[in-house]
Design a protein around this motif. Structure first.
Motif, PDB file in Angstrom:
ATOM      1  N   GLY A  52      -0.036   4.943  -1.297  1.00 50.35           N
ATOM      2  CA  GLY A  52       0.315   6.354  -1.331  1.00 50.35           C
ATOM      3  C   GLY A  52       1.003   6.756  -2.613  1.00 50.35           C
ATOM      4  O   GLY A  52       1.504   5.911  -3.368  1.00 50.35           O
ATOM      5  N   MET A  53       1.000   8.042  -2.864  1.00 53.78           N
ATOM      6  CA  MET A  53       1.700   8.621  -4.007  1.00 53.78           C
ATOM      7  C   MET A  53       2.472   9.831  -3.519  1.00 53.78           C
ATOM      8  O   MET A  53       2.006  10.565  -2.643  1.00 53.78           O
ATOM      9  N   ALA A  54       3.651  10.040  -4.079  1.00 58.42           N
ATOM     10  CA  ALA A  54       4.471  11.194  -3.712  1.00 58.42           C
ATOM     11  C   ALA A  54       5.059  11.806  -4.970  1.00 58.42           C
ATOM     12  O   ALA A  54       5.221  11.142  -5.999  1.00 58.42           O
ATOM     13  N   ALA A  55       5.375  13.090  -4.876  1.00 60.58           N
ATOM     14  CA  ALA A  55       5.945  13.806  -6.026  1.00 60.58           C
ATOM     15  C   ALA A  55       6.853  14.913  -5.532  1.00 60.58           C
ATOM     16  O   ALA A  55       6.751  15.361  -4.384  1.00 60.58           O
ATOM     17  N   LEU A  61       5.983   6.138   0.297  1.00 54.55           N
ATOM     18  CA  LEU A  61       7.066   6.708  -0.503  1.00 54.55           C
ATOM     19  C   LEU A  61       7.763   5.691  -1.392  1.00 54.55           C
ATOM     20  O   LEU A  61       8.690   6.044  -2.127  1.00 54.55           O
ATOM     21  N   SER A  62       7.344   4.440  -1.350  1.00 56.64           N
ATOM     22  CA  SER A  62       8.081   3.382  -2.048  1.00 56.64           C
ATOM     23  C   SER A  62       8.198   3.636  -3.547  1.00 56.64           C
ATOM     24  O   SER A  62       9.276   3.495  -4.136  1.00 56.64           O
ATOM     25  N   SER A  63       7.112   4.024  -4.186  1.00 56.69           N
ATOM     26  CA  SER A  63       7.144   4.261  -5.631  1.00 56.69           C
ATOM     27  C   SER A  63       8.036   5.462  -5.967  1.00 56.69           C
ATOM     28  O   SER A  63       8.840   5.413  -6.902  1.00 56.69           O
ATOM     29  N   PHE A  64       7.916   6.533  -5.207  1.00 58.11           N
ATOM     30  CA  PHE A  64       8.732   7.729  -5.434  1.00 58.11           C
ATOM     31  C   PHE A  64      10.211   7.406  -5.250  1.00 58.11           C
ATOM     32  O   PHE A  64      11.054   7.796  -6.075  1.00 58.11           O
ATOM     33  N   ARG A  65      10.544   6.702  -4.190  1.00 58.84           N
ATOM     34  CA  ARG A  65      11.943   6.343  -3.946  1.00 58.84           C
ATOM     35  C   ARG A  65      12.484   5.457  -5.061  1.00 58.84           C
ATOM     36  O   ARG A  65      13.638   5.598  -5.479  1.00 58.84           O
ATOM     37  N   ARG A  66      11.659   4.553  -5.557  1.00 63.97           N
ATOM     38  CA  ARG A  66      12.090   3.675  -6.635  1.00 63.97           C
ATOM     39  C   ARG A  66      12.367   4.484  -7.898  1.00 63.97           C
ATOM     40  O   ARG A  66      13.363   4.255  -8.601  1.00 63.97           O
ATOM     41  N   GLN A  67      11.504   5.440  -8.211  1.00 59.23           N
ATOM     42  CA  GLN A  67      11.722   6.289  -9.383  1.00 59.23           C
ATOM     43  C   GLN A  67      12.990   7.111  -9.264  1.00 59.23           C
ATOM     44  O   GLN A  67      13.752   7.258 -10.231  1.00 59.23           O
ATOM     45  N   VAL A  68      13.252   7.639  -8.074  1.00 57.60           N
ATOM     46  CA  VAL A  68      14.468   8.420  -7.859  1.00 57.60           C
ATOM     47  C   VAL A  68      15.710   7.569  -8.032  1.00 57.60           C
ATOM     48  O   VAL A  68      16.685   7.972  -8.679  1.00 57.60           O
ATOM     49  N   SER A  69      15.684   6.354  -7.461  1.00 58.88           N
ATOM     50  CA  SER A  69      16.852   5.485  -7.564  1.00 58.88           C
ATOM     51  C   SER A  69      17.108   5.061  -9.002  1.00 58.88           C
ATOM     52  O   SER A  69      18.272   4.895  -9.421  1.00 58.88           O
ATOM     53  N   GLN A  70      16.059   4.886  -9.777  1.00 57.53           N
ATOM     54  CA  GLN A  70      16.233   4.514 -11.196  1.00 57.53           C
ATOM     55  C   GLN A  70      16.844   5.650 -11.998  1.00 57.53           C
ATOM     56  O   GLN A  70      17.642   5.430 -12.916  1.00 57.53           O
TER      57      GLN A  70
END
Length: 338
Positions: free
Chosen positions: A211-214, A327-336
């Protein structure tokens, strides 16, 4: 000896968080279901709990959750608070040795869900999750069509859900549904869990997810646009599109088969449609006045040993796991960024 619940000795419920979701969707149904009775409610604002109790004919009200949980006249607890508090309250209920039903999504993430499941398994008590669509006649009809092979072999399922942004979000007002610390994400987490869980119920467990989220609108910190694809253990494929910044509201779930297709909506009350070469069948199946009625009735029946409830903790875990993957990629980007 296992307790059998009946009109003479009902399953006595207490609600933690008797807010809006309990006014019509669930609260009254605890008294309408056979062998069930709502005996206590709790809100942090005790005056609001008292007001709810008086309006709904509930004997007792509390401003403290532990007081309700440890009330000897309460057999089971319905946790109707935001997801961020589900784990804490559920663990307290398990320690008290009582049955529990939590609202959806089950918790903030799949690891929290697993911690809840393990606590109730250790306590020897049942953990239910309010994915009430699994118990609704409307969706049981779809399952019957699938079981009968009405559309042949199922090939693919797709869900499109879109709507305009809420006025509250446009105004920048606080909305706990878009606070990931409280809800686990945004409107996607709050709403998509219903449809994802329904598809799992109809078509079986999901084995692979992408999945991808934005955050396209910048109205809040959480995601507002998600696309996903997955594969069920059976080999059937699935895909979804969720966007909360569109002009037009759309809610369409389509199950494609080798001999036809089934169309429905997850939230809207559109007719069920069965399309096959020989023709089109449309069915109108109304929801009950209190939409959790059948879900609540089935909890009593489960505890009486009559059926296995369709939405136990381990059933509900998978929807949270699927959303975590999307949501894993989106959450990772937010946390970074933080």
């Amino acid at each position: 000896m296992t307790q059998t619940y009946s009109a003479e000795r009902p399953l006595r419920w207490g609600i933690i968080g008797c807010g809006n979701v309990t006014e019509l969707k669930s609260g009254p149904a605890f008294n309408k279901a056979e062998g069930s009775r709502l005996v206590a409610v709790m809100r942090r604002d005790a005056a609001k709990a008292e007001d709810y109790a008086r309006r709904h004919g509930v004997p007792r009200w509390y401003g403290d959750a532990d007081a309700l949980i440890n009330d000897p006249e309460v057999d089971a607890v319905y946790v109707a608070t935001p997801p961020g508090s589900h784990l804490d309250y559920a663990l307290r209920v398990a320690r008290a040795g009582k049955h529990c039903c939590v609202e959806k999504p089950m918790a903030l993430n799949a690891p929290q869900c697993m911690a809840m499941i393990q606590a109730f398994e250790s306590a020897g008590r049942e953990l239910f999750v309010a994915y009430y669509r699994r118990s609704l006649p409307r969706f049981n009809q779809i399952r019957q069509w699938l079981d009968e092979g009405a559309i042949g072999q199922v090939r693919h399922v797709h869900w499109t859900f879109s709507r305009a942004p809420l006025a509250q979000d446009l105004a920048g007002d606080y909305n706990w549904h878009t606070d990931p610390a409280v809800s686990g994400g945004g409107h996607f987490v709050d709403l998509a869990c219903h449809g994802l869980d329904l598809m799992i119920h109809l078509l079986g467990s999901i084995s692979r997810v992408a999945g991808m989220a934005a955050n396209q609108q910048g109205l809040y910190a959480a995601e507002d646009a998600v696309t996903g694809s997955w594969q069920f253990a059976s080999g059937v494929t699935g895909s979804g599109f969720w966007n909360f910044g569109c002009q037009v509201r759309e809610d369409q779930l389509v199950i494609h088969g080798s001999m036809g297709r089934i169309e429905c909506s997850v939230f809207d009350a559109h007719p069920l449609v069965l399309r096959r070469t020989e023709g089109v069948q449309r069915l109108e199946i109304a929801h009950p006045e209190n939409i959790q009625f059948f879900h609540i009735q089935n909890m009593v029946r489960h505890l009486n040993g009559e059926i296995v409830h369709p939405s136990l903790g381990r059933d509900a875990l998978q929807a949270s796991w699927v959303m975590d993957q999307m949501l894993s990629s989106f959450r990772r980007q937010v946390s970074q960024r933080v």
